[in-house]
Design an enzyme around this catalytic site. Structure first.
Site, PDB file in Angstrom:
ATOM      1  N   CYS A 103       0.848  -1.194   0.000  1.00 36.82           N
ATOM      2  CA  CYS A 103       0.000   0.000   0.000  1.00 36.82           C
ATOM      3  C   CYS A 103       0.879   1.239   0.000  1.00 36.82           C
ATOM      4  O   CYS A 103       1.817   1.359   0.776  1.00 36.82           O
ATOM      5  CB  CYS A 103      -0.932  -0.053   1.209  1.00 36.82           C
ATOM      6  SG  CYS A 103      -0.942   1.383   2.252  1.00 36.82           S
ATOM      7  N   GLU A 104       0.564   2.155  -0.901  1.00 38.37           N
ATOM      8  CA  GLU A 104       1.443   3.321  -1.060  1.00 38.37           C
ATOM      9  C   GLU A 104       1.291   4.339   0.066  1.00 38.37           C
ATOM     10  O   GLU A 104       2.104   5.236   0.202  1.00 38.37           O
ATOM     11  CB  GLU A 104       1.205   3.987  -2.414  1.00 38.37           C
ATOM     12  CG  GLU A 104      -0.123   4.686  -2.566  1.00 38.37           C
ATOM     13  CD  GLU A 104      -0.288   5.297  -3.958  1.00 38.37           C
ATOM     14  OE1 GLU A 104       0.400   4.858  -4.895  1.00 38.37           O
ATOM     15  OE2 GLU A 104      -1.114   6.224  -4.084  1.00 38.37           O
ATOM     16  N   HIS A 105       0.261   4.188   0.880  1.00 33.85           N
ATOM     17  CA  HIS A 105       0.076   5.146   1.975  1.00 33.85           C
ATOM     18  C   HIS A 105       0.846   4.773   3.230  1.00 33.85           C
ATOM     19  O   HIS A 105       1.232   5.642   3.991  1.00 33.85           O
ATOM     20  CB  HIS A 105      -1.419   5.258   2.325  1.00 33.85           C
ATOM     21  CG  HIS A 105      -2.241   5.728   1.171  1.00 33.85           C
ATOM     22  ND1 HIS A 105      -3.421   5.134   0.801  1.00 33.85           N
ATOM     23  CD2 HIS A 105      -2.029   6.720   0.280  1.00 33.85           C
ATOM     24  CE1 HIS A 105      -3.903   5.752  -0.271  1.00 33.85           C
ATOM     25  NE2 HIS A 105      -3.078   6.705  -0.605  1.00 33.85           N
ATOM     26  N   HIS A 106       1.032   3.480   3.445  1.00 33.34           N
ATOM     27  CA  HIS A 106       1.705   3.041   4.680  1.00 33.34           C
ATOM     28  C   HIS A 106       2.885   2.102   4.438  1.00 33.34           C
ATOM     29  O   HIS A 106       3.523   1.676   5.382  1.00 33.34           O
ATOM     30  CB  HIS A 106       0.713   2.318   5.597  1.00 33.34           C
ATOM     31  CG  HIS A 106      -0.524   3.098   5.912  1.00 33.34           C
ATOM     32  ND1 HIS A 106      -1.678   2.992   5.168  1.00 33.34           N
ATOM     33  CD2 HIS A 106      -0.774   4.018   6.875  1.00 33.34           C
ATOM     34  CE1 HIS A 106      -2.603   3.808   5.671  1.00 33.34           C
ATOM     35  NE2 HIS A 106      -2.071   4.444   6.699  1.00 33.34           N
ATOM     36  N   GLN A 144      -5.386  -0.293  -4.260  1.00 41.83           N
ATOM     37  CA  GLN A 144      -6.095  -1.395  -4.922  1.00 41.83           C
ATOM     38  C   GLN A 144      -6.924  -0.920  -6.118  1.00 41.83           C
ATOM     39  O   GLN A 144      -7.036  -1.625  -7.117  1.00 41.83           O
ATOM     40  CB  GLN A 144      -6.982  -2.102  -3.881  1.00 41.83           C
ATOM     41  CG  GLN A 144      -7.588  -3.399  -4.423  1.00 41.83           C
ATOM     42  CD  GLN A 144      -8.369  -4.133  -3.367  1.00 41.83           C
ATOM     43  OE1 GLN A 144      -7.933  -4.240  -2.221  1.00 41.83           O
ATOM     44  NE2 GLN A 144      -9.533  -4.653  -3.734  1.00 41.83           N
ATOM     45  N   HIS A 172      -5.892  -5.695   3.577  1.00 49.36           N
ATOM     46  CA  HIS A 172      -4.888  -4.645   3.778  1.00 49.36           C
ATOM     47  C   HIS A 172      -4.344  -4.671   5.200  1.00 49.36           C
ATOM     48  O   HIS A 172      -5.096  -4.466   6.151  1.00 49.36           O
ATOM     49  CB  HIS A 172      -5.507  -3.271   3.488  1.00 49.36           C
ATOM     50  CG  HIS A 172      -5.848  -3.093   2.039  1.00 49.36           C
ATOM     51  ND1 HIS A 172      -5.222  -2.167   1.249  1.00 49.36           N
ATOM     52  CD2 HIS A 172      -6.742  -3.739   1.241  1.00 49.36           C
ATOM     53  CE1 HIS A 172      -5.714  -2.245   0.012  1.00 49.36           C
ATOM     54  NE2 HIS A 172      -6.636  -3.193  -0.017  1.00 49.36           N
ATOM     55  N   CYS A 174      -2.599  -2.539   6.579  1.00 51.41           N
ATOM     56  CA  CYS A 174      -2.695  -1.226   7.244  1.00 51.41           C
ATOM     57  C   CYS A 174      -4.051  -1.063   7.921  1.00 51.41           C
ATOM     58  O   CYS A 174      -4.206  -0.248   8.820  1.00 51.41           O
ATOM     59  CB  CYS A 174      -2.407  -0.084   6.269  1.00 51.41           C
ATOM     60  SG  CYS A 174      -3.416  -0.064   4.798  1.00 51.41           S
TER      61      CYS A 174
HETATM   62 ZN   LIG Z   1      -2.452   1.636   3.755  1.00 55.75          ZN
END
Ligand SMILES: [Zn+2]
Length: 212
Positions: A103-106, A144, A172, A174
């Site tokens: 995941c590119e956010h976490h 995703q 996920h 995260c």
């Molecule tokens: Zn994430």
């Protein structure tokens, strides 16, 4: 191995970037900075980056992240270019294509399965090729939704089918490991092109084939 031992690190980095045709020196410099940052992160979290178990961790984390993001170094659509001409224009469904992404956010893993349905317009591709294409997009910093769209677009661009629909089911970490801690929640995303966009019967037929 001590991180301070530059010769060993240099050799390891050299091996790591051997297959890179450009920017080798820049990659090595970025790697050194990154490994320093991982050391800082370990300290920031409250552990000792120099204790035995963590000593080699910055290099391992670097190596792992390069593996998780191998997809940047290929064009996943290339896998689909090995297609066959066929006289078949009924729904083809490839189910349960496993993927593993970040995941590119976490930078937390998310993983699950992708299902691809398409109606050929003279061209089909091998089932394993679709799997490799999915892998090429999954092994990047992703969300995703984008992954789902990229899979559908690749099918559409290379095979020019009459229609394509993609369903991705992902778990996920995260969401599972922190904050709301919903350990069993799954995220489902869809993307469609051509006949699938405005034909509810066709969508239903595809989705019914995914029922287990
Ligand atoms: Zn994430």
């Amino acid at each position: 191995m001590k991180l301070a031992d530059n010769q060993i690190i240099n050799q390891k980095l050299h091996e790591l970037f051997e297959k890179y045709s450009i920017d080798k020196d820049e990659k090595k410099l970025q790697s050194q900075n990154y490994m320093d940052a991982v050391k800082d992160l370990i300290a920031l979290c409250g552990d000792d980056p120099n204790r035995q178990g963590l000593e080699e961790t910055p290099f391992r984390v670097l190596k792992a992240h390069l593996e998780y993001t191998e997809g940047y170094r290929e064009d996943p659509r290339e896998h689909l270019r090995k297609f066959f001409d066929v006289d078949h224009n009924e729904l083809v469904v490839v189910k349960d294509i496993e993927f593993y992404s970040l995941c590119e956010h976490h930078f937390a893993p998310f993983f699950g399965v992708a299902h691809v349905g398409y109606i050929p317009n003279g061209k089909i591709t091998g089932l394993s090729k679709i799997g490799r294409m999915v892998d090429g997009y999954a092994k990047r910093f992703q969300v995703q939704e984008r992954l789902t769209n990229q899979i559908a677009s690749a099918m559409d661009e290379v095979l020019t089918p009459l229609g394509v629909m993609v369903v991705v089911e992902g778990k996920h970490m995260c969401m599972c490991g922190r904050g709301i801690k919903k350990k069993d929640s799954t995220t489902t995303t869809t993307a469609s092109k051509g006949l699938f966009t405005d034909n509810p019967e066709l969508r239903k037929e595809f989705l019914s084939l995914l029922d287990r």
